[in-house]
Scaffold this motif. Structure first.
Motif, PDB file in Angstrom:
ATOM      1  N   ILE A  52      24.808  37.925  63.341  1.00  0.00           N
ATOM      2  CA  ILE A  52      24.666  37.155  64.342  1.00  0.00           C
ATOM      3  C   ILE A  52      24.498  35.774  63.973  1.00  0.00           C
ATOM      4  CG2 ILE A  52      23.126  36.401  66.521  1.00  0.00           C
ATOM      5  CD1 ILE A  52      24.745  39.192  66.989  1.00  0.00           C
ATOM      6  N   ASP A  53      24.051  35.401  62.969  1.00  0.00           N
ATOM      7  CA  ASP A  53      23.760  34.105  62.150  1.00  0.00           C
ATOM      8  C   ASP A  53      25.251  33.748  61.659  1.00  0.00           C
ATOM      9  OD1 ASP A  53      21.144  34.298  62.303  1.00  0.00           O
ATOM     10  OD2 ASP A  53      20.851  34.746  60.143  1.00  0.00           O
ATOM     11  N   GLU A  54      25.990  34.502  61.249  1.00  0.00           N
ATOM     12  CA  GLU A  54      27.256  34.170  60.930  1.00  0.00           C
ATOM     13  C   GLU A  54      28.102  33.810  62.241  1.00  0.00           C
ATOM     14  OE1 GLU A  54      28.711  33.219  58.258  1.00  0.00           O
ATOM     15  OE2 GLU A  54      30.832  33.165  58.537  1.00  0.00           O
ATOM     16  N   ALA A  55      28.202  34.691  63.107  1.00  0.00           N
ATOM     17  CA  ALA A  55      28.754  34.552  64.464  1.00  0.00           C
ATOM     18  C   ALA A  55      28.535  33.146  65.033  1.00  0.00           C
ATOM     19  CB  ALA A  55      28.325  35.744  65.430  1.00  0.00           C
ATOM     20  N   ASP A  56      27.023  32.744  64.962  1.00  0.00           N
ATOM     21  CA  ASP A  56      26.459  31.510  65.346  1.00  0.00           C
ATOM     22  C   ASP A  56      27.167  30.263  64.395  1.00  0.00           C
ATOM     23  OD1 ASP A  56      25.031  29.920  66.882  1.00  0.00           O
ATOM     24  OD2 ASP A  56      23.286  29.952  65.543  1.00  0.00           O
ATOM     25  N   ARG A  57      27.434  30.632  63.233  1.00  0.00           N
ATOM     26  CA  ARG A  57      27.921  29.486  62.206  1.00  0.00           C
ATOM     27  C   ARG A  57      29.296  29.060  62.716  1.00  0.00           C
ATOM     28  NH1 ARG A  57      30.665  28.558  58.031  1.00  0.00           N
ATOM     29  NH2 ARG A  57      31.529  30.770  57.638  1.00  0.00           N
ATOM     30  N   ILE A  58      30.048  30.285  63.029  1.00  0.00           N
ATOM     31  CA  ILE A  58      31.454  30.040  63.394  1.00  0.00           C
ATOM     32  C   ILE A  58      31.790  29.789  64.921  1.00  0.00           C
ATOM     33  CG2 ILE A  58      32.250  31.246  61.462  1.00  0.00           C
ATOM     34  CD1 ILE A  58      33.089  33.565  63.019  1.00  0.00           C
ATOM     35  N   GLY A  59      30.551  29.503  65.536  1.00  0.00           N
ATOM     36  CA  GLY A  59      30.520  29.412  67.076  1.00  0.00           C
ATOM     37  C   GLY A  59      31.083  30.457  67.684  1.00  0.00           C
ATOM     38  N   VAL A  60      30.800  31.783  67.771  1.00  0.00           N
ATOM     39  CA  VAL A  60      30.965  32.594  68.585  1.00  0.00           C
ATOM     40  C   VAL A  60      29.880  33.763  68.943  1.00  0.00           C
ATOM     41  CG1 VAL A  60      33.656  32.749  67.980  1.00  0.00           C
ATOM     42  CG2 VAL A  60      31.894  34.395  66.832  1.00  0.00           C
ATOM     43  N   ALA A  61      28.537  33.142  68.708  1.00  0.00           N
ATOM     44  CA  ALA A  61      27.361  33.945  68.602  1.00  0.00           C
ATOM     45  C   ALA A  61      27.504  34.695  70.377  1.00  0.00           C
ATOM     46  CB  ALA A  61      26.175  33.262  68.676  1.00  0.00           C
ATOM     47  N   ASP A  62      27.787  33.828  71.433  1.00  0.00           N
ATOM     48  CA  ASP A  62      27.803  34.165  72.809  1.00  0.00           C
ATOM     49  C   ASP A  62      28.647  35.428  72.784  1.00  0.00           C
ATOM     50  OD1 ASP A  62      29.878  32.679  72.298  1.00  0.00           O
ATOM     51  OD2 ASP A  62      30.197  31.807  74.400  1.00  0.00           O
ATOM     52  N   ARG A  63      29.666  35.803  72.068  1.00  0.00           N
ATOM     53  CA  ARG A  63      30.379  36.896  72.095  1.00  0.00           C
ATOM     54  C   ARG A  63      30.152  38.090  71.474  1.00  0.00           C
ATOM     55  NH1 ARG A  63      34.173  32.442  72.918  1.00  0.00           N
ATOM     56  NH2 ARG A  63      35.088  32.599  70.935  1.00  0.00           N
ATOM     57  N   VAL A  64      29.051  37.904  70.552  1.00  0.00           N
ATOM     58  CA  VAL A  64      28.840  39.086  69.508  1.00  0.00           C
ATOM     59  C   VAL A  64      27.388  39.519  70.056  1.00  0.00           C
ATOM     60  CG1 VAL A  64      28.466  40.008  67.262  1.00  0.00           C
ATOM     61  CG2 VAL A  64      30.281  38.292  67.754  1.00  0.00           C
ATOM     62  N   ARG A  65      27.276  40.980  69.829  1.00  0.00           N
ATOM     63  CA  ARG A  65      26.020  41.491  70.308  1.00  0.00           C
ATOM     64  C   ARG A  65      25.740  42.830  69.271  1.00  0.00           C
ATOM     65  NH1 ARG A  65      23.361  45.466  74.228  1.00  0.00           N
ATOM     66  NH2 ARG A  65      25.207  46.294  74.740  1.00  0.00           N
ATOM     67  N   PHE A  66      24.547  42.681  68.757  1.00  0.00           N
ATOM     68  CA  PHE A  66      23.972  43.575  67.736  1.00  0.00           C
ATOM     69  C   PHE A  66      23.252  44.872  68.276  1.00  0.00           C
ATOM     70  CE2 PHE A  66      20.660  44.962  64.903  1.00  0.00           C
ATOM     71  CZ  PHE A  66      21.454  45.886  64.199  1.00  0.00           C
ATOM     72  N   LEU A  67      23.587  45.883  68.509  1.00  0.00           N
ATOM     73  CA  LEU A  67      23.037  47.159  68.806  1.00  0.00           C
ATOM     74  C   LEU A  67      22.541  47.963  67.928  1.00  0.00           C
ATOM     75  CD1 LEU A  67      21.706  48.397  71.515  1.00  0.00           C
ATOM     76  CD2 LEU A  67      23.867  49.611  71.726  1.00  0.00           C
ATOM     77  N   GLN A  68      21.013  48.008  67.541  1.00  0.00           N
ATOM     78  CA  GLN A  68      20.362  48.700  66.447  1.00  0.00           C
ATOM     79  C   GLN A  68      20.576  50.144  66.862  1.00  0.00           C
ATOM     80  OE1 GLN A  68      16.432  48.186  65.214  1.00  0.00           O
ATOM     81  NE2 GLN A  68      16.528  49.682  63.645  1.00  0.00           N
TER      82      GLN A  68
END
Ligand SMILES: NC(=O)c1ccc[n+]([C@@H]2O[C@H](COP(=O)([O-])OP(=O)(O)OC[C@H]3O[C@@H](n4cnc5c(N)ncnc54)[C@H](OP(=O)(O)O)[C@@H]3O)[C@@H](O)[C@H]2O)c1
Length: 292
Positions: A52-68
């Protein structure tokens, strides 16, 4: 100035098992960059946070969800399927990457051999459990990333849980061949619009070697330096499978080569035999109370 064509491609919903590391992680980030919505499954929350941090860094955090989810557990995999289904009416692509080597035979709390449970059974459960959502897509596809084309190893019919004879590689090969047969049986279902791609990425600069003994780790790392392919190269065909699913129910691709479905590792009778054995095995693991 050339007129830019508006991007009319509809964003896809993509579920990736093992989407927090290696090839699955690279695919998750790349698809989000292309505008798709991604659900990445993994067992380690720290890897999920890094994704999620990396997705945030490249500006796509709103499109990636992590499910443990610990996908070696049937109960946890079934729960993940319910959670995904509750949130997504339709899924366009299910990409299956999760795997980990077990140097010693280990069993899950449900009594299953861990490699069989994680590498094969979770893929069986996700493929079938998310079928209703996949069927609602206009062009649904499942990409099972394993070792199709390898003819080494076999399903140990009399000893699926490898109680009598276990080796790290033997367990990996059994689950790999079981995934080959999963694709064959899945694609043979009648009235099934969901395409199945068995994909072998080849030796790739990815893979969590931490469970392995030091000597094996050093050897694989040295070999990878000279012979392994970059992750981006190995996942490149997966974009094609998602964007243009094959016109036929099943394809088997080893790197760039399309394999004949007459391979003995893709035998339809073996596929049906394994599907039956898997259904019988899963009947012994009833849904958790209140789960249905
Ligand atoms: N790398 C190669 O050279 C190569 C060659 C041929 C085929 N393949 C196949 O390609 C696939 C992907 O390989 P890779 O190299 O990208 O693997 P990887 O880098 O080791 O990544 C494995 C992924 O699986 C997840 N995972 C492991 N155990 C899990 C569990 N119990 N529950 C949920 N998720 C779990 C990991 O996340 P957590 O750690 O968070 O659980 C991680 O996201 C595998 O099936 C592999 O057999 C790889």
């Amino acid at each position: 100035m050339p007129v830019q064509e508006p991007n009319t491609r509809k964003p896809a919903v993509i579920v990736i098992s093992g989407g927090t590391d290696g090839m699955g992680r690279a695919l998750a980030l790349a698809r989000a960059e292309r505008g798709d919505r991604v659900v990445a499954l993994g067992s380690n929350p720290a890897k999920g946070r890094h994704l999620i941090d990396e997705a945030d860094r490249i500006g796509v955090a709103d499109r990636v969800r992590f499910l443990q989810a610990d996908l070696s557990s049937v109960a946890a995999t079934r729960q993940a399927i319910r959670q995904i289904g509750a949130r997504h009416e339709a899924i366009d692509a299910l990409c299956l990457f999760a795997n980990r080597q077990s140097p010693k035979r280990a069993t899950t709390p449900e009594g299953l051999e861990r490699t069989f449970a994680l590498y094969y059974l979770s893929r069986y459960l996700l493929s079938h459990g998310l079928s209703p959502q996949l069927r609602r897509s206009r062009a649904p596809v499942i990409v099972n990333v394993a070792g199709v084309g390898m003819t080494k190893g076999a399903v140990s019919w009399g000893d699926l849980q490898l109680e009598r004879k276990y080796s790290t590689i033997g367990a990996q090969l059994q689950a790999g061949r079981a995934n080959d047969l999963l694709g064959v049986a899945y694609a043979a279902q009648p009235h099934n619009p969901i395409r199945y791609v068995l994909y072998h990425p080849g030796f790739t600069k990815s893979g969590d070697l931490s469970p392995l003994p030091t000597a094996a780790r050093l050897f694989i790392r040295a070999a990878a330096k000279v012979a392994a392919r970059p992750v981006e190269q190995s996942i490149a065909p997966v974009h094609g499978f998602i964007d243009s699913p094959p016109p036929v129910p099943l394809v088997a691709i080893d790197r760039g080569t399309s394999l004949p479905l007459t391979l003995r590792t893709l035998d339809p009778a073996d596929a049906e035999r394994l599907a039956e054995a898997t259904r019988a095995l899963l009947d012994t693991i009833p849904p958790a109370p209140g789960a249905e």
